[in-house]
Write a protein that holds these residues in place. Structure first.
Motif, PDB file in Angstrom:
ATOM      1  N   MET A  95      15.084  38.331  27.631  1.00 50.90           N
ATOM      2  CA  MET A  95      15.202  39.431  28.349  1.00 50.90           C
ATOM      3  C   MET A  95      13.890  39.462  29.156  1.00 50.90           C
ATOM      4  N   SER A  96      13.928  39.565  30.525  1.00 50.73           N
ATOM      5  CA  SER A  96      12.914  39.638  31.178  1.00 50.73           C
ATOM      6  C   SER A  96      11.986  40.944  30.929  1.00 50.73           C
ATOM      7  N   VAL A  97      10.392  40.768  31.158  1.00 48.38           N
ATOM      8  CA  VAL A  97       9.603  41.893  31.112  1.00 48.38           C
ATOM      9  C   VAL A  97       9.437  42.807  32.132  1.00 48.38           C
ATOM     10  N   LYS A  98       9.677  43.975  31.658  1.00 46.86           N
ATOM     11  CA  LYS A  98       9.723  45.183  32.656  1.00 46.86           C
ATOM     12  C   LYS A  98       8.326  45.711  33.027  1.00 46.86           C
ATOM     13  N   LEU A  99       7.551  45.584  31.848  1.00 48.06           N
ATOM     14  CA  LEU A  99       6.074  46.377  31.990  1.00 48.06           C
ATOM     15  C   LEU A  99       5.152  45.375  31.309  1.00 48.06           C
ATOM     16  N   SER A 100       3.837  45.275  31.820  1.00 52.50           N
ATOM     17  CA  SER A 100       2.875  44.841  31.534  1.00 52.50           C
ATOM     18  C   SER A 100       1.910  45.940  31.264  1.00 52.50           C
ATOM     19  N   LEU A 101       1.221  45.931  30.120  1.00 54.12           N
ATOM     20  CA  LEU A 101       0.439  46.829  29.677  1.00 54.12           C
ATOM     21  C   LEU A 101      -0.931  46.194  29.548  1.00 54.12           C
ATOM     22  N   ILE A 102      -1.909  46.616  30.186  1.00 54.05           N
ATOM     23  CA  ILE A 102      -3.330  46.009  30.271  1.00 54.05           C
ATOM     24  C   ILE A 102      -4.240  46.691  29.078  1.00 54.05           C
ATOM     25  N   ILE A 103      -4.918  46.208  28.366  1.00 55.33           N
ATOM     26  CA  ILE A 103      -5.949  46.785  27.668  1.00 55.33           C
ATOM     27  C   ILE A 103      -7.184  46.269  27.679  1.00 55.33           C
ATOM     28  N   PRO A 104      -8.264  46.677  28.097  1.00 56.81           N
ATOM     29  CA  PRO A 104      -9.480  46.082  27.952  1.00 56.81           C
ATOM     30  C   PRO A 104     -10.168  46.574  26.515  1.00 56.81           C
ATOM     31  N   MET A 105     -10.678  45.728  25.835  1.00 62.13           N
ATOM     32  CA  MET A 105     -11.250  46.213  24.357  1.00 62.13           C
ATOM     33  C   MET A 105     -12.936  45.883  24.284  1.00 62.13           C
ATOM     34  N   TYR A 106     -13.569  46.776  24.040  1.00 57.61           N
ATOM     35  CA  TYR A 106     -14.884  46.651  23.777  1.00 57.61           C
ATOM     36  C   TYR A 106     -15.418  47.537  22.860  1.00 57.61           C
ATOM     37  N   ASN A 107     -15.960  46.881  21.678  1.00 54.70           N
ATOM     38  CA  ASN A 107     -16.673  47.813  20.830  1.00 54.70           C
ATOM     39  C   ASN A 107     -16.036  49.245  20.268  1.00 54.70           C
ATOM     40  N   VAL A 108     -14.779  49.070  20.026  1.00 53.21           N
ATOM     41  CA  VAL A 108     -13.965  50.230  19.690  1.00 53.21           C
ATOM     42  C   VAL A 108     -13.456  50.169  18.166  1.00 53.21           C
ATOM     43  N   GLU A 109     -14.234  49.773  17.396  1.00 52.80           N
ATOM     44  CA  GLU A 109     -13.655  49.466  15.941  1.00 52.80           C
ATOM     45  C   GLU A 109     -13.056  50.606  15.387  1.00 52.80           C
ATOM     46  N   ASN A 110     -13.458  51.811  15.676  1.00 52.07           N
ATOM     47  CA  ASN A 110     -13.160  52.995  15.102  1.00 52.07           C
ATOM     48  C   ASN A 110     -11.815  53.671  15.834  1.00 52.07           C
ATOM     49  N   VAL A 158       2.053  43.479  26.043  1.00 58.13           N
ATOM     50  CA  VAL A 158       0.648  44.037  26.108  1.00 58.13           C
ATOM     51  C   VAL A 158      -0.268  42.734  26.216  1.00 58.13           C
ATOM     52  N   ILE A 159      -1.264  42.981  27.053  1.00 60.26           N
ATOM     53  CA  ILE A 159      -2.350  42.062  27.336  1.00 60.26           C
ATOM     54  C   ILE A 159      -3.528  42.762  26.949  1.00 60.26           C
ATOM     55  N   ILE A 160      -4.278  42.116  25.880  1.00 63.47           N
ATOM     56  CA  ILE A 160      -5.557  42.837  25.603  1.00 63.47           C
ATOM     57  C   ILE A 160      -6.517  41.749  25.977  1.00 63.47           C
ATOM     58  N   ILE A 161      -7.740  42.287  26.411  1.00 59.79           N
ATOM     59  CA  ILE A 161      -8.786  41.438  26.852  1.00 59.79           C
ATOM     60  C   ILE A 161     -10.044  41.804  25.982  1.00 59.79           C
ATOM     61  N   ASP A 162     -10.287  41.043  25.077  1.00 56.46           N
ATOM     62  CA  ASP A 162     -11.703  41.377  24.245  1.00 56.46           C
ATOM     63  C   ASP A 162     -12.899  40.947  25.125  1.00 56.46           C
ATOM     64  N   ASP A 163     -13.507  42.149  25.747  1.00 56.77           N
ATOM     65  CA  ASP A 163     -14.642  41.929  26.671  1.00 56.77           C
ATOM     66  C   ASP A 163     -15.998  41.860  25.689  1.00 56.77           C
ATOM     67  N   GLY A 164     -15.860  40.670  24.957  1.00 58.33           N
ATOM     68  CA  GLY A 164     -17.067  40.427  24.453  1.00 58.33           C
ATOM     69  C   GLY A 164     -17.492  41.230  23.152  1.00 58.33           C
ATOM     70  N   SER A 165     -16.718  41.845  22.370  1.00 63.42           N
ATOM     71  CA  SER A 165     -16.961  42.966  21.463  1.00 63.42           C
ATOM     72  C   SER A 165     -18.008  42.341  20.648  1.00 63.42           C
ATOM     73  N   ILE A 166     -19.016  42.975  20.164  1.00 61.16           N
ATOM     74  CA  ILE A 166     -19.899  42.651  18.924  1.00 61.16           C
ATOM     75  C   ILE A 166     -19.881  43.220  17.636  1.00 61.16           C
ATOM     76  N   ASP A 167     -18.626  44.297  17.818  1.00 62.23           N
ATOM     77  CA  ASP A 167     -18.520  44.762  16.458  1.00 62.23           C
ATOM     78  C   ASP A 167     -16.999  44.309  15.644  1.00 62.23           C
ATOM     79  N   ASN A 168     -16.443  45.180  14.843  1.00 62.51           N
ATOM     80  CA  ASN A 168     -15.294  44.344  14.155  1.00 62.51           C
ATOM     81  C   ASN A 168     -13.925  44.589  14.974  1.00 62.51           C
ATOM     82  N   SER A 169     -13.993  45.010  16.195  1.00 62.52           N
ATOM     83  CA  SER A 169     -12.824  45.379  16.864  1.00 62.52           C
ATOM     84  C   SER A 169     -11.808  44.224  16.901  1.00 62.52           C
ATOM     85  N   ARG A 170     -12.120  42.947  17.186  1.00 63.56           N
ATOM     86  CA  ARG A 170     -11.479  41.775  17.135  1.00 63.56           C
ATOM     87  C   ARG A 170     -10.559  41.610  15.656  1.00 63.56           C
ATOM     88  N   GLN A 171     -11.624  41.613  14.898  1.00 64.18           N
ATOM     89  CA  GLN A 171     -11.089  41.432  13.431  1.00 64.18           C
ATOM     90  C   GLN A 171     -10.084  42.517  13.005  1.00 64.18           C
TER      91      GLN A 171
END
Length: 322
Positions: free
Chosen positions: A1-16, A35-48
């Motif tokens: 099935m083709s992709v209808k919607l791309s959801l872009i999410i920047p992520m930076y230090n949002v562990e909570n 869903v496209i998530i871009i970890d913008d160099g987080s230094i907390d536990n967001s990526r984990q």
């Protein structure tokens, strides 16, 4: 099935908050969503935390998520990278501390398939720490359904001035060659009006599908010297852009009044009356380019007409009401 919607999410230090955001998405995701998530160099536990959530998902859900990492470059740079990776027919943006309503995809995908608008606009609510702590609900526009973009619609939208990027879903062909300006605030208020003016139509889906977290620790509330310098730069930047665009599109005059007044008050508070008065003198150089007939806000009408007298009387009123 083709992709209808791309959801872009920047992520930076949002562990909570990242778990709440991602769970509001994965619980309703389908094969038509990426869903496209871009970890913008987080230094907390967001990526984990993110990796743990995605690892536990069934494969049919986890495969819809794409996670990238970059050195910290800011939200705009992360969003811009996300645009280059998007495969969907439409592109939307989510802040990593916010939450999607459980019917977000159901309602939006239905409209995107049926009406194929250039832009889809939804509505939102602000909340504090938990979704039922509603601070404010957005006032709906007087439009509903698919509408051609004309002068009357532009005047109402520019007067409302809700340029939050998360309110809009854009046809990929409309946004693919555009980018968020990096290194400044108000980037949404620069890009969204431009896209609106380039579009032929817009669909108003007056349903609350997005929950926006009011963050009292956000960057615009930071009063460090570095941040105040960036705010000063950002006000100058958007006023310059709006003033240039005013020559081609009169509706930019509405936002120009708003940002000029905000900048005056910012300078008065943080840099003194002298610099604020210099900004007001600059406002006078383009004041007569603005059409007062299309300005709806009472405060902005009075500022345009009476200038410093309006500010003085407004301040006096606040003192008397204390």
């Amino acid at each position: 099935m083709s992709v209808k919607l791309s959801l872009i999410i920047p992520m930076y230090n949002v562990e909570n908050y990242i778990a709440e955001c991602i769970n509001s998405i994965q619980s309703q995701i389908t094969d038509e969503i990426e869903v496209i998530i871009i970890d913008d160099g987080s230094i907390d536990n967001s990526r984990q935390i993110l990796d743990e959530i995605l690892f536990k998902l069934p494969k049919n859900k986890s495969k819809q998520f794409k996670v990238f990492s970059q050195k910290n470059q800011g939200q705009s740079a992360a969003r811009n990278f996300g645009i280059t990776q998007a495969k969907g027919d439409y592109i939307a943006f989510v802040d990593s501390d916010d939450i999607l309503n459980e019917r977000y995809f159901q309602k939006t995908i239905s409209v995107l398939k049926t009406d194929e608008p250039d832009i889809l606009r939804i509505s939102f609510q602000r909340f504090l720490n938990i979704p039922n702590e509603i601070v404010e609900s957005e006032s709906f526009l007087s439009y509903d359904g698919l509408k051609p973009i004309n002068d009357n619609l532009l005047i109402e939208m520019f007067n409302q001035g809700n340029w939050y990027i998360f309110l809009y879903i854009f046809k990929k062909s409309l946004i693919i060659n555009e980018r968020f300006q990096e290194g400044v605030y108000f980037e949404d208020a620069i890009l969204v009006p431009k896209l609106l003016l380039n579009a032929k139509n817009i669909y108003f889906l007056n349903k609350v599908l997005y929950l926006y977290r009011t963050n009292f620790e956000g960057s615009l509330r930071n009063i460090s010297a570095k941040n105040l310098q960036k705010l000063d730069k950002s006000y100058k930047n958007i006023i310059s852009i709006y003033r240039d665009n005013l020559k081609h599109h009169p509706v930019y005059g509405i936002g120009l009044i708003s940002f000029s007044l905000l900048y005056f008050n910012f300078l008065r508070q943080h840099h003194g009356l002298s610099q604020a008065l210099n900004q007001y003198k600059f406002f006078l150089t383009y004041k007569n380019m603005i059409n007062p007939q299309i300005v709806k806000s009472r405060g902005e009408k009075l500022y345009l007409k009476y200038g410093l007298l309006f500010i003085y009387l407004y301040d006096l009123k606040k003192i008397l009401l204390k």
